[in-house]
Design an enzyme around this catalytic site. Structure first.
Site, short mmCIF file in Angstrom:
data_model
loop_
_atom_site.label_atom_id
_atom_site.label_comp_id
_atom_site.label_asym_id
_atom_site.label_seq_id
_atom_site.Cartn_x
_atom_site.Cartn_y
_atom_site.Cartn_z
N GLU A 1 0.84 -1.21 0.00
CA GLU A 1 0.00 0.00 0.00
C GLU A 1 0.87 1.25 0.00
O GLU A 1 0.64 2.18 0.78
CB GLU A 1 -0.89 0.03 1.25
CG GLU A 1 -2.23 -0.60 1.07
CD GLU A 1 -3.22 -0.18 2.16
OE1 GLU A 1 -2.82 0.38 3.18
OE2 GLU A 1 -4.40 -0.43 1.97
N GLU B 1 -7.09 -6.98 -0.36
CA GLU B 1 -7.52 -6.98 1.05
C GLU B 1 -9.01 -6.65 1.08
O GLU B 1 -9.38 -5.48 0.99
CB GLU B 1 -6.73 -5.94 1.86
CG GLU B 1 -5.27 -6.29 2.03
CD GLU B 1 -4.51 -5.25 2.85
OE1 GLU B 1 -5.15 -4.50 3.63
OE2 GLU B 1 -3.28 -5.17 2.70
#
Ligand code: GLA
Length: 608
Positions: free
Chosen positions: A162, A238
């Site tokens: 991320e 995710e």
């Protein structure tokens, strides 16, 4: 024909046929090794075809100078092999930064002693990259030799984590991707980011699959991902079907039906998915991280928020392996979509009979620290500089009185991380904390009024650490004290005595009081307490500590994690069956501010 996994336009191909990845995050470092197989079998029973795990660098290398450990519960290779033997494909996210509500986002705390590296975390600065290179030289071959292309189960590997939520150093991300390729990773490489233009711009790498992380509104999320990357398969790396908790805040749950509806939508649209988490497990020991959104952040945040011990995450497979309503909902959606009946799950875990165990021996924490070799320095040193990953450090200095006498003034603890108990001339003068989760600790920014009226005045500051920030701009989070001031004057000349609580320290019980903890009545309530109990069979237990305030519990030497009754919401610690023994078991409680006299074993978790 050998197994293959490739990308063709907007689809994944497994052995040449269109394939949807139905994966679940299950972190080996949050589960006792003896339970790995049980948890992976539960994942299979939900209908998943893949398991995903991060690699937590600090879990393998908690202390500087030692070779990274890949044995026992840290045997990453064995975990990947086991998943493969059970028929799962494997996705590995080796960081080096992983976020994950894990101490310092997976970075070893000793990195913070290298100023140049610590000031340039997650960038292409050579001072930082040198550490990553050294780590990747050891780590990546373990993954590389288990790739599908070499007969193993690993189908894909993530570069960083991320990154677009943090920075925009494209050369750094490129170096991560190149570093994986140079060390033999030849399967699919990917990045994962929030489905927003800024994050995708900062976090993606040309030539690497871009995936997205989110918990709801899947169609919009995939549309945003497709705007940046129209010609690639859509994968949610995710799928946040639950959430984590902070000490002193409310317990989070996510409705099973709403999560199942998102899942059904994704699968129907041909997307691939990784449940975050499928099974969360536990932040055993000192591994829980923290968040920090302070007043300077947009929207004046709540400040430092340490993460609790449980990582149940309200995931479909609960912390103790129990199969929840969410598990059933996901299994039904997957089965309906794939037309396949998943294998049956393992039988439910055995639970210990409830009982109460009395404390049998107690040591004053001050006396334990008296027995530890001390370090002297002009300035108060950080835990990291003292070589302590997490635990407790007592800082002691003496100040002589003068004529005329020094008037009372405020003692300031600059850079306190995270909780301090302050004694002057043997009397408790107060407690300060970086979080207000526990009302016993006043705001760290406040001073404590003290008087230096003795011929020689002793100031003792006992600091305990909580999780290091794992996300955002406060990532660099050293523990201890940066400076101590009396009024505006810096106090120099400190003696440090500390205990690293990553593992159970050696303790001399011959000096113990044979009384109960309450009978010991230490000034600060800080002590180390021991209880023994005999078992004729092992099982899962949930430890509750009624009457106790905060600390750690070690079971047969294994740190089960932090309890913090004064903060909540978590009220019980998961004590899994493999940590117990038939015969005698030892419980050691390290309590920082107010002991009870017994430990309860319960049959149910209480996460608040
Ligand atoms: C991000 C990170 C994960 C985790 C989740 C929240 O997506 O990539 O590691 O921290 O947030 O649980």
């Amino acid at each position: 024909m050998t197994d293959t996994f490739t990308v063709s336009g907007q689809v994944f191909l497994r052995d040449g046929a269109p394939h949807q990845i139905i994966s679940g995050a299950v972190h080996y470092f949050r589960i006792p090794r003896a339970l790995w197989e049980d948890r992976l079998r539960r994942l299979l029973a939900m209908g998943a075809n893949t398991v995903e795990t991060y690699v937590a660098w600090n879990f393998h290398a908690p202390h500087a100078g030692a070779a990274p450990d890949f044995t026992a519960g840290a045997d990453l290779g064995a975990y990947i092999d086991l998943a493969g033997e059970l028929g799962l494909d494997v996705i590995v996210r080796p960081g080096p930064y992983i976020c994950a509500e894990w101490d310092l986002g997976g970075f070893p705390s000793w990195l913070l002693t290298d100023d140049a590296a610590a000031g340039a975390l997650r960038t292409s600065d050579p001072a930082y990259l040198a550490h990553v290179d050294e780590w990747f030289d050891v780590l990546i071959p373990i993954i590389a030799e288990r790739q599908l292309t070499r007969g193993g189960p690993v189908i894909a590997v993530q570069a960083e984590n991320e990154y677009g939520s943090y920075g925009n150093d494209a050369a750094y991300l490129r170096a991560m991707a190149d570093g994986l390729r140079a060390r033999g990773i030849d399967v699919l490489l990917f990045t994962s980011d929030g489905p927003e233009p800024l994050m995708l711009a900062g976090g993606t790498v040309p030539g690497l699959l871009a995936t997205a992380n989110f918990g709801s509104r899947q169609a919009e999320a995939f549309a945003e991902l497709a705007r940046a990357r129209p010609d690639q398969p859509g994968m949610c790396m995710e799928f946040w079907n639950g959430w984590f908790d902070h000490w002193g805040a409310r317990h989070h749950t996510r409705d099973a039906a709403s999560a199942a509806e998102e899942l059904a939508g994704m699968l129907a649209d041909g997307r691939s998915v990784n449940f975050y988490m499928a099974h969360g497990g536990t932040n055993f020991g000192v591994w829980a991280g923290a968040n920090c959104h302070d007043a300077e952040d947009a929207g004046a945040g709540p400040g430092y928020q340490p993460t609790i011990t449980s990582y149940d995450y309200d995931a479909p497979i609960a912390e103790d392996g129990a199969l929840t309503a969410k598990f059933e909902a996901f299994r039904d959606v997957i089965a309906a979509h794939t037309g396949r009946t998943p294998p049956a799950p393992p039988s439910a875990p055995v639970r210990l009979a409830p009982r109460t165990v009395e404390v049998q021996a107690s040591l004053d924490l001050g006396a334990v620290l008296d027995g530890v070799p001390t370090v002297s320095a002009p300035t108060p040193r950080s835990f990291e500089r003292l070589g302590i990953h997490h635990g407790v450090v007592r800082y002691v200095t003496t100040v002589p009185s003068t004529t005329p006498p020094i008037p009372a003034a405020d003692l300031h603890l600059d850079g306190l991380a995270d909780l301090a108990t302050v004694m002057v001339n043997g009397a408790l003068v107060g407690r300060l904390g970086r979080t207000q989760a526990d009302p016993a600790y006043g705001p760290a920014g406040d001073g404590l009024r003290i008087e230096l009226d003795q011929p020689v005045n002793t100031i003792e500051i006992t600091v305990t650490s909580l999780g290091r920030v794992n996300f955002g701009r406060h990532l660099r989070d050293p523990k201890g004290l940066a400076a101590v001031r009396f009024s505006h004057q810096h106090l120099f000349g400190w003696e440090h005595a500390g205990l690293d609580l990553t593992t159970l320290p050696e303790l001399d019980w011959s000096a113990a009081e044979p009384t109960t903890a309450v009978g010991l009545e230490p000034v600060t309530g800080a002590g180390v307490h021991r209880a023994e109990l005999d078992l004729t069979e092992v099982g899962d237990g949930y430890l509750a500590l009624p009457g106790w305030r905060e600390g750690y519990v070690f079971l047969n030497g294994f740190n089960l994690g932090r309890y913090w009754n004064a903060a909540g919401p978590q009220r019980t610690l998961y004590a899994p069956a493999p940590c117990w023994r038939v015969g005698s078991n030892e419980l050691v409680v390290v309590e920082f501010s107010g002991a009870g006299d017994s430990i309860e074993i319960r049959q149910d978790a209480d996460l608040g």
